[in-house]
Scaffold this motif. Structure first.
Motif, mmCIF file in Angstrom:
data_model
loop_
_atom_site.group_PDB
_atom_site.id
_atom_site.type_symbol
_atom_site.label_atom_id
_atom_site.label_comp_id
_atom_site.label_asym_id
_atom_site.label_seq_id
_atom_site.Cartn_x
_atom_site.Cartn_y
_atom_site.Cartn_z
ATOM 1 N N GLY A 80 0.621 -1.182 -0.174
ATOM 2 C CA GLY A 80 0.163 -0.364 0.164
ATOM 3 C C GLY A 80 0.697 0.850 0.054
ATOM 4 O O GLY A 80 1.494 1.562 1.077
ATOM 5 N N GLY B 223 -5.677 -3.612 5.967
ATOM 6 C CA GLY B 223 -5.858 -3.867 5.415
ATOM 7 C C GLY B 223 -6.379 -5.655 5.330
ATOM 8 O O GLY B 223 -7.553 -5.603 4.376
ATOM 9 N N SER C 176 -0.957 -8.840 3.407
ATOM 10 C CA SER C 176 -1.379 -7.807 4.203
ATOM 11 C C SER C 176 -0.236 -7.453 5.531
ATOM 12 O O SER C 176 -0.080 -6.581 6.327
ATOM 13 C CB SER C 176 -2.757 -8.706 5.375
ATOM 14 N N THR D 283 2.971 -4.149 6.058
ATOM 15 C CA THR D 283 3.187 -2.799 6.281
ATOM 16 C C THR D 283 3.742 -3.694 7.706
ATOM 17 O O THR D 283 4.681 -2.632 8.664
ATOM 18 C CB THR D 283 2.115 -2.029 6.490
#
Length: 125
Positions: free
Chosen positions: A9, A70, A96, A99
């Motif tokens: 992301g 997410g 996911s 991060t």
């Protein structure tokens, strides 16, 4: 590496990258300022190093927040579909965690710099 950045992301990964740069600059600047200056206070230098460590901790928490957002989006999408293969589920879980791993990596760097900086500050006495 660039693929991981975009898979995690762009918004969350950009903020985490900025936090990494800020944390590195903060800790290196204040440590070098203390080691070069003759009149700096040890307590102030230790407090500044702890503030740098706190920036790393914030990056860790922000990475976990990115993972939770997410996962929420992924689970919302899965609720609309009747059947999902385990491969798609596992791939989504893997994405996911990007991060969170980046946030842990930043916090680990912050801890290492904090520990090394603390040792250098203590030895300067």
């Amino acid at each position: 590496m660039k693929d991981l950045f975009f898979m995690g992301g762009a918004l969350f990964m950009s903020v985490l990258s900025i936090l990494l740069i800020v944390m590195l600059a903060w800790m290196i600047y204040h440590l070098s300022k203390y080691l070069i200056s003759k009149s700096s206070s040890k307590e102030i230098a230790l407090r500044k190093m702890e503030q740098g460590r706190s920036i790393g901790l914030f990056a860790l928490i922000f990475g976990i927040l990115g993972q939770l957002i997410g996962l929420y989006g992924a689970f919302s999408s899965m609720a609309e579909v009747t059947s999902i293969s385990p491969d798609i589920l596992y791939a989504g879980l893997k994405v996911s965690m990007i991060t969170t791993l980046y946030g842990i990596f930043i916090y680990l760097i912050a801890l290492i710099l904090w520990f090394v900086g603390r040792q250098l500050i203590d030895k300067r006495v």
